[in-house]
Structures are given as C-alpha cells and as structure tokens.
Design an enzyme around this catalytic site. Structure first.
Site, PDB file in Angstrom:
ATOM      1  N   GLY A 260      -4.360  40.693  14.507  1.00  0.00           N
ATOM      2  CA  GLY A 260      -2.932  40.627  14.073  1.00  0.00           C
ATOM      3  C   GLY A 260      -1.840  41.667  14.972  1.00  0.00           C
ATOM      4  O   GLY A 260      -0.791  41.032  15.121  1.00  0.00           O
TER       5      GLY A 260
ATOM      6  N   SER B  97      -9.335  32.307   9.439  1.00  0.00           N
ATOM      7  CA  SER B  97      -8.663  33.377   8.567  1.00  0.00           C
ATOM      8  C   SER B  97      -7.845  34.075   9.523  1.00  0.00           C
ATOM      9  O   SER B  97      -7.022  34.840   8.912  1.00  0.00           O
ATOM     10  CB  SER B  97      -9.675  34.068   7.527  1.00  0.00           C
ATOM     11  OG  SER B  97     -10.362  34.869   8.223  1.00  0.00           O
ATOM     12  N   ASN B  98      -8.100  34.178  10.596  1.00  0.00           N
ATOM     13  CA  ASN B  98      -7.289  34.991  11.728  1.00  0.00           C
ATOM     14  C   ASN B  98      -5.753  34.297  11.971  1.00  0.00           C
ATOM     15  O   ASN B  98      -4.920  34.877  12.335  1.00  0.00           O
ATOM     16  CB  ASN B  98      -7.787  35.363  12.859  1.00  0.00           C
ATOM     17  CG  ASN B  98      -9.219  35.906  13.112  1.00  0.00           C
ATOM     18  OD1 ASN B  98     -10.164  35.686  13.544  1.00  0.00           O
ATOM     19  ND2 ASN B  98      -9.552  36.658  11.863  1.00  0.00           N
TER      20      ASN B  98
ATOM     21  N   ARG C 221      -2.171  35.103  11.059  1.00  0.00           N
ATOM     22  CA  ARG C 221      -1.238  36.301  11.897  1.00  0.00           C
ATOM     23  C   ARG C 221      -1.403  36.482  13.015  1.00  0.00           C
ATOM     24  O   ARG C 221      -1.331  37.541  13.593  1.00  0.00           O
ATOM     25  CB  ARG C 221      -1.708  37.479  10.912  1.00  0.00           C
ATOM     26  CG  ARG C 221      -3.191  38.066  10.851  1.00  0.00           C
ATOM     27  CD  ARG C 221      -3.394  39.102   9.986  1.00  0.00           C
ATOM     28  NE  ARG C 221      -4.839  39.530  10.523  1.00  0.00           N
ATOM     29  CZ  ARG C 221      -5.967  39.171  10.050  1.00  0.00           C
ATOM     30  NH1 ARG C 221      -5.941  37.852   9.217  1.00  0.00           N
ATOM     31  NH2 ARG C 221      -7.033  39.676  10.195  1.00  0.00           N
TER      32      ARG C 221
ATOM     33  N   LYS D 167     -12.095  35.784  21.183  1.00  0.00           N
ATOM     34  CA  LYS D 167     -10.842  36.294  21.003  1.00  0.00           C
ATOM     35  C   LYS D 167     -10.070  36.264  22.332  1.00  0.00           C
ATOM     36  O   LYS D 167      -8.986  35.800  22.697  1.00  0.00           O
ATOM     37  CB  LYS D 167     -10.509  37.265  20.134  1.00  0.00           C
ATOM     38  CG  LYS D 167     -10.486  36.732  18.669  1.00  0.00           C
ATOM     39  CD  LYS D 167     -10.195  38.068  17.899  1.00  0.00           C
ATOM     40  CE  LYS D 167      -9.931  37.559  16.258  1.00  0.00           C
ATOM     41  NZ  LYS D 167      -9.504  38.690  15.505  1.00  0.00           N
TER      42      LYS D 167
ATOM     43  N   ASN E  36     -10.061  49.476  12.459  1.00  0.00           N
ATOM     44  CA  ASN E  36     -11.004  50.186  11.559  1.00  0.00           C
ATOM     45  C   ASN E  36     -10.876  51.671  12.067  1.00  0.00           C
ATOM     46  O   ASN E  36     -10.537  51.816  13.125  1.00  0.00           O
ATOM     47  CB  ASN E  36     -12.255  49.595  11.638  1.00  0.00           C
ATOM     48  CG  ASN E  36     -12.873  49.592  13.136  1.00  0.00           C
ATOM     49  OD1 ASN E  36     -13.242  50.634  13.630  1.00  0.00           O
ATOM     50  ND2 ASN E  36     -12.786  48.509  13.720  1.00  0.00           N
TER      51      ASN E  36
ATOM     52  N   CYS F 295      -7.927  44.704   5.700  1.00  0.00           N
ATOM     53  CA  CYS F 295      -7.063  43.538   5.534  1.00  0.00           C
ATOM     54  C   CYS F 295      -7.896  42.599   4.855  1.00  0.00           C
ATOM     55  O   CYS F 295      -7.283  41.452   4.124  1.00  0.00           O
ATOM     56  CB  CYS F 295      -6.560  43.159   6.828  1.00  0.00           C
ATOM     57  SG  CYS F 295      -5.196  44.361   7.469  1.00  0.00           S
TER      58      CYS F 295
ATOM     59  N   CYS G 110     -20.157  38.445   1.070  1.00  0.00           N
ATOM     60  CA  CYS G 110     -18.870  39.322   0.432  1.00  0.00           C
ATOM     61  C   CYS G 110     -17.943  38.020   0.068  1.00  0.00           C
ATOM     62  O   CYS G 110     -18.338  36.930  -0.095  1.00  0.00           O
ATOM     63  CB  CYS G 110     -18.537  40.081   1.726  1.00  0.00           C
ATOM     64  SG  CYS G 110     -17.628  39.296   3.145  1.00  0.00           S
TER      65      CYS G 110
END
Ligand SMILES: [Zn+2]
Length: 474
Positions: A136, A164-165, A168, A181, A226, A282, A433
């Site tokens: 982000g 989901s990236n 942003r 990435k 993190n 996030c 999760c």
C-alpha cells in the site's frame, strides 16, 4: 561578474571536499574556470595542461551545450548557468552523463524548480533508494520515485499479489494476481520510465540479509506492514547510518516521519512495540487505498527532499493524518539519550531476534521458498471431520468464540510461534482466518518449521458464503 554553478564529476571531487557542485564567478567560461581553479587548489592541474590549454580529454558544457559549439573559453556567461566538466572515463565506474533531450523533456516540469534544476535531476538519476515492501505504501513510493527519475530503485518484498491488494496498490493489476509483487512492480516501472533500473529482491527482509541489502543503497523507504520488519529496518538503518523515511497506515489514519542518522530513530519514538494483538493489521481492521496513496506520496516527497538536501524534512517530526476528520498535525520528537540503539550508551549493537522482541510473527516467504498448500473450499470440506486433521483458527479469541468451523481450535496468529510443538502432533494442520491472508502466513511459518500445513483459501468469508458447516458459539 556572473556566478555559475559548476558540476564536478567524481574523479575531481577529491579537490572539492567531495562536493559535486561548487560555485564560480566569471564573465566568460575561461574566467569562471580560472576562478574555480583558484578556489579549488589542485583542480587546475587536472583541467589544464602545462601550456595552460584545456586538457584534450575534457569537455566543458554550459547548460548541456559543449563550449566548442559556442565560443569556447570566451563563451559569455550571464549568471545562473551550470558549467559541467566531463572528462573521458574508462569503463567500470558509472560515467557522469548529461541529460539527453528526452530526459530534459521528461523532467522539464521539475527541472524548472529552483530547488531541483539540472544538478538536482542528475543527483536523482544517480541516487539509489531501497523500498521495503511493494504494498500500500510502497506502490505510490515506487511510482513517484520512478517517475521523478530516481535512477536505481531496489524493491524488497517476498509476497505475492493478492486480489485484496489491488484496491490500494495500483502498481499491481488484475493479471498480476498470484505473481511476485516485486516482478509486477518492476514491469510497471520499466514501462513508465526507461531511466530507472529496478533491482528486484523477491525475498523477505530478515536479520540475515538486512545489512547487506540496505548497505547497497543511499536511503531507505519503509513500507512494511508489521512490527518485526519495522524494527528490523530501523535497526539496520541506524547501524549503517542510512536515512530512513517511515510511514504507517491503518483504517483512516496515517503517520509519517524521517529518521536521519544521528538524529534519533524509531526506537526513540516507540522504544517497544505494542502488545501483540492490540494493534490490528490492515487485513483485520481495513484501510483506504487513497490514504495509502497519500502517505506513500509523502514518503516519496520526503525521500526526494533528503536526496536533494532541500527544504524542511519531517526529521524529528511525526506527521499524523486523520483522513476521516480531514485534519493533519505534526508532533515534535527528539533523539532519546537513553535509546537502546542510538542513545549515548547503546545496549544494542547489532540486529536481534525481532519475532521474539515483538512477540509476533514476521511473514517469511521468498518467492522461491516452498509454499504451504492452498486448500479450495471443496478440498477443505472433504477433510472436515477426518482424523488427524487439526483445524486452527488464527483470528483473535473473541471472534473465534462467536463462531467458527466445527472442531477448530483457537490459536491467534501472534501466539503461533510459541505453540508450534502442539501442532506437530497432528498429521496435517489447516489454518484459516477471515480472508485467508493471515492464515497463509501462519501456514508458511508452520511449513518452515517442518509441520505439514495448509491454508484455507478465501478464509471464513468464502466458507460462509458457500454455506458450509458452522458452529455458532464455542
Ligand atoms: Zn534511537
């Protein structure tokens, strides 16, 4: 008498105390060079031969035009021009080059800024910046540094692009999902600006590689998400005396500051991390893409200011942006003489175990590292109830108690590293999760420890969407 600035290439900087740009006065190029040599003892022998002639291996430029196509040493100066001394150089070192016409065109809107100019643009082109994380914050940082012509951009990120990236991280596109990435960031920059070389580091920044990686750059921009990585980057930058541009985002709030060598560090601002689980990620709490863009853009601007040495940077000031309220504030902070790392009597002189220090896991995955199995909903459902399969819910305990997959145990991700032994008793562990992202990290940590582990792809959102078995209260 006109004053000009003179660009001094690397081989001659021993005469200018390392300065790349020095002033000189003169109505003509010849006078300015004579003044320059008077001010910088030793330089004259480099520029002129025994007969006082300009050395044949040296070209002199006035604002990018070689003086032989003007009036030679008699070329008149009106003040404000830039003289550049360009000697022939053997291969091996990066030769100093003038901007090409297409570069002048590309950067024209920033070159006309007095704070930048031709020398500033050349400085940017010669600069090496390491961006930690192509997420982000890293995405806008990389995009703006690359478009500004920062010549070498290192990108370190071991992660893969997740759908989901995309809201942003506009570096990555739909077709990049599932790929590295760093690779999609590199494709983006190459297509944007041919002046920029990207050095791809598709690895997780860790204690073992941080000093070597960061040591190869002039400045570091931290876009990590993190606490272990944030402290690791800080500590490595302090030990290597590298400027660090820091920022973080959560929900609608952003923070940014600059750590200059000797002026304090992240540990001066926050000596210890918060208790694991008290600050959500996030993925758990959400974040707005435009805010990531805003904070990353601030980081890119601060990086450029530090590289050029212009303006007031955010050094020793913490900028806090409350995007929902539309309010930004800055808070002063100081180096702490008792800082464990950069204080007067530091107790820490090297890198440490950041997972233990922060009590939380550092996502550790290189693109080449073996991954954990990703279970589709069908495969996962087929294993529901099979003996030997342990289902592990890595969300916080409170949400686990409100409902989960039948038979699952609770093991919040921050507690994982202390409980790996318990997991070894199972034949196979399936982590899950909300959306399958934290659990993917958990599965990787387990696989790294030799535990056969899989991740439930799409997480509980997908599970509940498909109306699969559910236990309401635990
Ligand atoms: Zn400190």
């Amino acid at each position: 008498m006109a004053q000009v600035s003179v660009y001094v290439p690397t081989p001659y900087r021993k005469h200018t105390a390392g300065q790349s740009t020095v002033p000189a006065d003169g109505a003509t190029v010849g006078e300015a060079l004579a003044d320059l040599c008077a001010r910088q003892p030793g330089l004259g022998n480099e520029l002129f031969d025994a007969q006082g002639q300009l050395a044949a291996y040296l070209n002199v430029y006035v604002d990018d035009t070689e003086i032989h196509s003007l009036s030679g040493l008699d070329t008149a100066l009106s003040g404000g021009e830039e003289l550049a001394l360009i000697p022939a150089m053997a291969g091996g070192s990066q030769s100093v080059r003038l901007l090409s016409p297409s570069q002048v065109e590309r950067y024209s809107r920033q070159i006309i800024l007095p704070e930048l100019g031709m020398p500033g643009q050349r400085k940017l082109l010669a600069s090496r910046v390491l961006v930690v994380g192509a997420g982000g914050l890293g995405a806008p940082v990389i995009m703006y540094l690359a478009s500004a012509g920062v010549g070498t951009i290192g990108i370190v990120d071991g992660d893969l692009v997740d759908r989901s990236n995309l809201h942003r991280q506009p570096l990555h596109r739909e077709q990049d999902v599932g790929g590295s990435k760093v690779a999609s960031a590199q494709r983006f920059v190459t297509a944007l600006n041919p002046d920029v070389s990207v050095i791809a580091h598709p690895v997780v920044l860790e204690r073992d590689n941080a000093l070597e990686l960061i040591g190869a750059y002039d400045l570091v921009v931290n876009g990590s998400d993190n606490f272990p990585t944030r402290y690791l980057v800080n500590d490595a930058c302090v030990l290597l005396k590298k400027p660090l541009i820091d920022a973080s985002i959560l929900r609608f709030e952003g923070q940014a500051t600059v750590f200059m060598p000797g002026k304090g560090c992240y540990r001066c601002l926050f000596p210890t991390p918060p208790e694991p689980g008290t600050v959500p990620s996030c993925a758990e709490a959400g974040v707005m893409g435009a805010l990531a863009g805003q904070m990353g853009s601030i980081q890119a601007l601060e990086a450029i200011k530090v590289l050029l040495g212009v303006g007031e940077t955010l050094a020793n000031r913490l900028l806090v942006v409350d995007a929902l309220a539309g309010v930004s504030r800055t808070f002063r902070w100081q180096r702490r003489p008792d800082c464990a790392l950069c204080g007067d009597h530091p107790s820490q002189t090297g890198l440490i175990d950041y997972v233990a220090f922060c009590g939380s896991v550092m996502p550790r995955r290189g693109v080449d590292a073996p991954g954990a199995e990703e279970l589709s909903l069908q495969d996962a459902q087929a294993r529901l109830g099979s003996p030997g399969v342990l289902w592990v819910d890595v969300r916080p305990r409170a949400v686990f108690a409100a409902g989960t997959i039948p038979g699952a145990i609770s093991m919040p991700i921050d507690e994982l590293s202390g409980h790996l032994e318990e997991l070894r008793r199972a034949d196979r562990v399936v982590f899950f999760c909300e959306i399958g992202q934290k659990s993917q990290v958990a599965a990787l940590v387990a696989v790294d420890s030799g535990i056969p582990a899989a991740n439930l792809r799409g997480g509980l959102l997908a599970w509940q969407d498909a109306h699969l078995p559910w236990q309401d209260k635990v």
